[in-house]
Scaffold this active site. Sequence first.
Site, short mmCIF file in Angstrom:
data_model
loop_
_atom_site.label_atom_id
_atom_site.label_comp_id
_atom_site.label_asym_id
_atom_site.label_seq_id
_atom_site.Cartn_x
_atom_site.Cartn_y
_atom_site.Cartn_z
N ARG A 1 -0.10 -6.74 13.82
CA ARG A 1 1.06 -6.39 12.95
C ARG A 1 2.09 -5.56 13.72
O ARG A 1 1.73 -4.71 14.53
CB ARG A 1 0.55 -5.67 11.69
CG ARG A 1 -0.32 -6.62 10.85
CD ARG A 1 -0.79 -5.98 9.59
NE ARG A 1 0.31 -5.70 8.69
CZ ARG A 1 0.18 -5.02 7.56
NH1 ARG A 1 -0.99 -4.54 7.20
NH2 ARG A 1 1.23 -4.82 6.79
N SER B 1 11.06 -1.26 3.99
CA SER B 1 9.65 -0.90 4.18
C SER B 1 9.40 0.56 3.84
O SER B 1 9.94 1.47 4.49
CB SER B 1 9.23 -1.15 5.64
OG SER B 1 8.00 -0.49 5.90
N ASP C 1 3.67 -6.59 -3.01
CA ASP C 1 2.20 -6.71 -3.00
C ASP C 1 1.68 -7.59 -4.13
O ASP C 1 0.52 -8.00 -4.12
CB ASP C 1 1.56 -5.32 -3.11
CG ASP C 1 1.71 -4.53 -1.81
OD1 ASP C 1 2.01 -5.15 -0.78
OD2 ASP C 1 1.53 -3.31 -1.84
C1 S3P Z 1 2.95 0.42 1.27
C2 S3P Z 1 4.12 -0.21 1.54
C3 S3P Z 1 4.28 -1.67 1.59
C4 S3P Z 1 3.09 -2.36 0.91
C5 S3P Z 1 1.78 -1.77 1.31
C6 S3P Z 1 1.72 -0.30 0.95
C7 S3P Z 1 2.93 1.90 1.26
O1 S3P Z 1 4.30 -2.09 2.94
O2 S3P Z 1 3.11 -3.74 1.19
O3 S3P Z 1 0.71 -2.43 0.68
O4 S3P Z 1 1.96 2.49 0.77
O5 S3P Z 1 3.90 2.48 1.77
P1 S3P Z 1 5.69 -2.18 3.78
O6 S3P Z 1 6.24 -0.83 3.94
O7 S3P Z 1 5.29 -2.77 5.10
O8 S3P Z 1 6.56 -3.10 2.98
#
Ligand code: S3P
Length: 433
Positions: free
Chosen positions: A121, A165, A317
């Site tokens: 990732r 994000s 999600d």
């Molecule tokens: C999250 C942010 C999201 C989400 C992940 C949890 C978090 O990811 O998909 O399950 O707790 O900040 P991204 O920031 O990569 O979108």
Amino acid sequence: MIETVRCSDSVSGTVLLPGDKSISHRYAMLASVAEGTSVFEHFASSRDCHSTLDCLKSLGVEVSESGDTVTVRGRGLYGLQAPGDVLDAGNSGTTMRLISGILAGHSFMSVIAGDSSLSGRPMGRIIHPLRQMGAEIVSRENDLPPLRIRGGSLKGIRYVLPVASAQVKSCVLLAGLYGSECTAVQENIPTRDHTEIALKEFGAGVRFAGNWIEVDPGPVLCAQRLTIPGDLSGAAFFLAAAALAPNSDLYLPLVGLNGRRRELLNYLNQAGLNLTIENEIEEAGEPRGNLRVRYNHEFVEGKLPPIRGSRTAALIDEIPVLAVLGSQVAGGVEISDAGELRIKESDRISAIALNLRSMGANVEETPDGLHIPGGQTLHGADIHTRGDHRVAMAFAVAGLFAHGETKIHDAECADVSFPGFWDALRSVTHFNR
Ligand code: S3P
């Protein structure tokens, strides 16, 4: 482990959800650099949050657990200790991306690694801003983990998020606690704001100006005693199942209803679902309440509104289970602007398309989304989860509405966010014929 799911015609009863995963990560991390001892009730049982606790223990933090109560003895803002070994973030992108912000504020060297999924990732999204702030970071080719981080004397930056994000936003805000001046982050597409809320709760200076979030450096964070609400993203699988099974009446107590996460509920209500919220209260800036969902055939005969733009970010999600739901309501669903789904725990766009097709459905996959016609008949099949918890749980829901048996392979991956998922599912699904 293979879990077998069979057709169900009612989803009724009560499901107790694990504590919210996103909030649990943040509380544990902030508590570790606070002054004093924090106690969290209903801390997430998820494997991901235990990766965070294990990393904190390796950084010298005393953590103890009793049932779902977690106690974290804070070491102060600069108090983490150099780890004796590689930090293991497991499957958890949130662990790796958020803790890196805190590690960037400490002057020792550490290495953080993850499992094979996390090792694929992208970390450039946190490496670039942290380097701008002054941290030294070395990664594998193409900005992939493991990361070697040597932090210390950071400067504050003004950073425009290049991608929607919450993890990147949170990483920069956490590193901002260690800057020589304020750090500000601009987000053009809103994402979950648990970090901003938790920072305030622990006593950090946080301000909002338009879509800029500014954090003050060098706060004294204060230990907290907080109760974590149930995980709305975990609730989504049960809401979807109850929405499709005639005779359903499902109750989900004390679910987190954060304003940036509850788009799921607005969306399902807009699509006509009979969904009510009872006894909503707020604690520590995080609302919570009891959800009740009852089957109504208008919902099944309707169409899910398109998922695109900022709605995609808000539902990121939940898209795997909404895709399954879309295949079952009459009008289907169109999902776009979801390129981020290709770099989650698995390439979720391809995993959804592959598994829906193996169940006999017709799906069009696009570079950043899916077009899923509605009212499709599903047949039991072998589901290849690719070790992705949300794929496993979404296809468990699909299996409830398929003819024949659906076999979910590597079903134990559900523990990443929802230990106890399979027992909870069995306890509320009923077959009357
Ligand atoms: C999250 C942010 C999201 C989400 C992940 C949890 C978090 O990811 O998909 O399950 O707790 O900040 P991204 O920031 O990569 O979108």
